[in-house]
Design an enzyme around this catalytic site. Structure first.
Site, PDB file in Angstrom:
ATOM      1  CG  HIS A 143      41.354  37.673  38.859  1.00  0.00           C
ATOM      2  ND1 HIS A 143      41.471  37.891  37.497  1.00  0.00           N
ATOM      3  CD2 HIS A 143      40.883  38.841  39.369  1.00  0.00           C
ATOM      4  CE1 HIS A 143      41.084  39.133  37.215  1.00  0.00           C
ATOM      5  NE2 HIS A 143      40.719  39.730  38.341  1.00  0.00           N
ATOM      6  CG  HIS A 157      37.083  42.705  40.459  1.00  0.00           C
ATOM      7  ND1 HIS A 157      38.055  43.641  40.757  1.00  0.00           N
ATOM      8  CD2 HIS A 157      37.662  41.868  39.564  1.00  0.00           C
ATOM      9  CE1 HIS A 157      39.151  43.373  40.063  1.00  0.00           C
ATOM     10  NE2 HIS A 157      38.943  42.305  39.337  1.00  0.00           N
ATOM     11  CD  GLU A 188      38.530  42.025  35.098  1.00  0.00           C
ATOM     12  OE1 GLU A 188      38.819  41.678  36.258  1.00  0.00           O
ATOM     13  OE2 GLU A 188      39.348  42.532  34.311  1.00  0.00           O
TER      14      GLU A 188
END
Lengths: 134, 134
Positions: free
Chosen positions: B7, B79, B130
Site C-alpha cells: 500500500h 509512507h 514499511e
C-alpha cells in the site's frame, strides 16, 4: 475512473546512491537509468511484482523536481500516478468537480510517451496526483 | 527481497472529505472506515486493481501521524509499504547494511495484524518505508 496504480515517484538527490540502496539493501530489481532531458529528469524503475517505483533525479536547468528537492534535500515521495481509460473524459470530470489541472489544463505527453495530466495537490488533500491514459 | 507494493499511505486531516474526493471526484472504490485506536488512526482503503491506497486520519492522543499533519496541514504522502517473505530475514539484512529499524528494532504486529517494521526515512533517501510479512 482510477484503475491501476501505475507508479509511485520518489525524488532523490543522487540517483546512483538510491539505486545502490534499492538493489543492495532492499534486494529489488532496478532498471538502467534513462535520461529524459525534455522532462528534466533521469529516471530508473524499481520493478515490483504489481507496480513500479520511479526514482527521479533532476536533469538540467529548471527540472520540475528541483524545487521539491530544495525543500526536501534528502529526497522524498513526489507523486502518485493512476491509470485511467480515457484522459479527456477524466479531465472533463475533474474540471466539472472544480479540480485544477496543472499547466494549460490540457493532457500532454508524459515521460512514458502516453497522455497524462497532473492535478493540483491542494485539490487532492496534499498529494500531487498524475493520471495517465494507458 | 521486495515483492509487491502492499500500500501507499496518505495522511489526511479530514477522512470524510478525503473519502468524498476519492469516490466522487476520482471515481474510486473506497472501503468503510475502520478505527484502530491501538494504532492511533482511522483508516479507509482506496481499492485499486493492483494495490491499495490507505487514507489515514489521526485518532486519539499521540497519533503517530499527528506530527506529520502538523507539518503538512493539508495532508500528504506518508509512507510506502512493501511485502517481504520473511520479516526477520529482512530485518537482519537491513541491520547488516547499517539501516535503522524504528522502535526497538524488532518487528511488531502492524495495523493489518501482520508482522511489520519501519525503516528510518534517512536511510531510504527521505521516504518512510514499511516492510510487511504477508
Amino acid at each position: 475512473m482510477l484503475q491501476r496504480l501505475n507508479h509511485v515517484a520518489l525524488a532523490v538527490p543522487d540517483l546512483q546512491a538510491a539505486v545502490a540502496t534499492y538493489r543492495s539493501m532492499l534486494g529489488a530489481s532496478v532498471s538502467a537509468p534513462q535520461s529524459l532531458p525534455e522532462h528534466g529528469v533521469t529516471v530508473v524503475f524499481v520493478e515490483l511484482e504489481n507496480t513500479k517505483i520511479e526514482l527521479l533525479e533532476p536533469l538540467g536547468e529548471n527540472s520540475p523536481i528541483a524545487a521539491f528537492l530544495a525543500k526536501n534535500p534528502k529526497g522524498g515521495m513526489h507523486h502518485l500516478c493512476y491509470e485511467v481509460a480515457d484522459i479527456v473524459a477524466a479531465r472533463d470530470r475533474l474540471v466539472a468537480s472544480g479540480a485544477r489541472v496543472l499547466g494549460d489544463g490540457e493532457p500532454r505527453v508524459g515521460a512514458h510517451g502516453k497522455p497524462v495530466l497532473f492535478l493540483h495537490p491542494g485539490d487532492v488533500h496534499g498529494t500531487l496526483t498524475e493520471l495517465e491514459q494507458v
